[in-house]
Design an enzyme around this catalytic site. Structure first.
Site, PDB file in Angstrom:
ATOM      1  N   LYS A 187      -0.294   0.923   6.920  1.00  0.00           N
ATOM      2  CA  LYS A 187      -0.127  -0.495   6.599  1.00  0.00           C
ATOM      3  C   LYS A 187      -0.065  -1.266   7.908  1.00  0.00           C
ATOM      4  CE  LYS A 187       2.896  -3.593   4.044  1.00  0.00           C
ATOM      5  NZ  LYS A 187       4.160  -3.642   3.299  1.00  0.00           N
ATOM      6  N   LYS A 239      -3.941  -0.388   3.926  1.00  0.00           N
ATOM      7  CA  LYS A 239      -3.717  -1.794   3.580  1.00  0.00           C
ATOM      8  C   LYS A 239      -3.691  -2.646   4.835  1.00  0.00           C
ATOM      9  CE  LYS A 239      -0.095  -4.517   1.464  1.00  0.00           C
ATOM     10  NZ  LYS A 239       1.128  -4.457   0.730  1.00  0.00           N
TER      11      LYS A 239
HETATM   12  C1  PBG Z   1       6.139  -5.428   1.779  1.00  0.00           C
HETATM   13  C2  PBG Z   1       4.810  -5.770   1.244  1.00  0.00           C
HETATM   14  C3  PBG Z   1       3.937  -6.731   1.728  1.00  0.00           C
HETATM   15  C4  PBG Z   1       2.814  -6.688   0.899  1.00  0.00           C
HETATM   16  C5  PBG Z   1       3.041  -5.717  -0.061  1.00  0.00           C
HETATM   17  N1  PBG Z   1       4.270  -5.137   0.185  1.00  0.00           N
HETATM   18  C6  PBG Z   1       4.097  -7.724   2.812  1.00  0.00           C
HETATM   19  C7  PBG Z   1       4.331  -7.306   4.201  1.00  0.00           C
HETATM   20  O1  PBG Z   1       4.379  -6.125   4.544  1.00  0.00           O
HETATM   21  O2  PBG Z   1       4.496  -8.211   5.014  1.00  0.00           O
HETATM   22  C8  PBG Z   1       1.612  -7.546   1.043  1.00  0.00           C
HETATM   23  C9  PBG Z   1       0.748  -7.625  -0.157  1.00  0.00           C
HETATM   24  C10 PBG Z   1      -0.269  -8.685  -0.086  1.00  0.00           C
HETATM   25  O3  PBG Z   1      -0.425  -9.403   0.921  1.00  0.00           O
HETATM   26  O4  PBG Z   1      -0.994  -8.826  -1.076  1.00  0.00           O
HETATM   27  N2  PBG Z   1       6.932  -4.743   0.874  1.00  0.00           N
END
Ligand code: PBG
Length: 314
Positions: A187, A239
């Site tokens: 991520k 992601k």
């Molecule tokens: C954090 C989380 C995020 C997203 C999903 N889970 C945000 C981040 O890490 O800042 C982002 C999902 C999206 O942008 O669609 N638990």
């Protein structure tokens, strides 16, 4: 002829639909930066999940949006039995049983008053940091509470080291051996998450660069996926999706477990915004983006387009 020779096919059952259940709403509220997506009430959540299932989507990923007054330094409402996310999971499981795969987001950022994915503290040199191991304890409580509420799958998205192993062990110890884990393995600290911050009413100031991946790097993401697989992940995930297809592709080459990709809020928002302006054909762009993510090697795609796309693909 093109269909006969197509190397990549997207099916409704490949798609996972992320949804938001917000505490304290009397009617659903559209997220302005994500047109067509909502913060739901319990009733509208169930109705939208029925629509997803009817379109052929078999899995939803649920996020909870708590009242500001329920946020605290550790995000403890995340593992409270009557916390917003656990109430949402329970309602979906009661409504759908095993007909819909109910996945829960397993991370603290929606629930902490500082908006970080873990608990804050000082390291040995006095710097304010997110404490990895103290955070794991919170994640294990949260995952067990989600399993108890009826989640078929939990999805640790906080990028703490050892989170998959800790959650697997805690679930097994409580007897939830059949609950799966979708690991957010790679991520990235991404600007494409922008609209999500509105979707969950995030309290974050600053960024997550000390625990999420650097967009400049690929190698570390492959290691993160390897570690998650060794720790017992049932799925690994990358992601955002479109800006990281090389990472999807590399992980797909070696992963023995399914590889998912998350087309995030900013990816959705850009296609919707350009479509609304008449600058791109949003339907064609949506389908092309999903096809590209699968072609790169993703087996499942988490996307806010899930229901719209599934209706067309059927
Ligand atoms: C954090 C989380 C995020 C997203 C999903 N889970 C945000 C981040 O890490 O800042 C982002 C999902 C999206 O942008 O669609 N638990």
């Amino acid at each position: 002829m093109r269909e006969l020779v197509a190397q990549t096919r997207v099916a409704p059952s490949d798609l996972i639909y992320p949804m938001f259940y917000a505490d304290g709403l009397t009617e659903k509220r559209e997220i302005s930066s994500m047109p067509g997506q909502y913060q739901h009430t319990l009733d509208s959540l169930k109705a939208a999940a029925h629509e997803a299932l009817a379109a052929g989507v078999r899995c939803v990923d649920l996020f909870g949006v708590p009242l500001d007054s329920d946020k605290d330094a550790t995000g403890s409402v995340a593992w409270a039995e009557d916390g917003v996310l656990n109430r949402g999971i329970r309602a979906l499981r009661e409504e759908f049983g095993d007909d819909l795969v109910i996945m829960a987001d397993t991370c603290l950022d929606e629930f902490t008053d500082h908006g970080h994915c873990g608990v804050l503290g000082e390291d040995k040199q006095g710097s304010q940091v997110v404490l990895n191991d103290a955070t794991l304890e919170c994640y294990t409580r949260m995952a067990v509470a989600q399993a108890r509420a009826g989640a078929h799958m939990v999805s640790p998205s906080g990028m703490m080291d050892g989170q998959v192993a800790a959650i697997r062990q805690a679930l097994d110890a409580e007897g939830y051996t059949g609950v799966s884990i979708m690991a957010y393995s790679a991520k990235y600290a991404s600007a494409f998450f922008g609209p999500f911050r509105e979707a969950v009413g995030s309290s974050l100031r600053g960024d997550r660069r000390t625990y999420q991946q650097d967009p400049a790097n690929q190698r570390e993401s492959l290691l993160e996926a390897e570690l998650d697989i060794a720790e017992g992940a049932d799925f690994v995930m990358v992601k955002p999706a479109m800006a990281y297809l090389d990472v999807v592709s590399e992980i797909a080459k070696f992963s023995p477990v399914p590889v998912a990709a998350y087309q995030v809020s900013g990816e959705y928002a850009m296609i919707q915004a350009a479509g609304r302006n008449g600058w791109v054909d949003s339907e064609a762009t949506m389908l092309e983006s999903l096809t590209s993510i699968k072609r790169a090697g993703a087996d499942q795609i988490l996307t806010y387009f899930a229901v719209d796309a599934a209706r067309i693909l059927r």
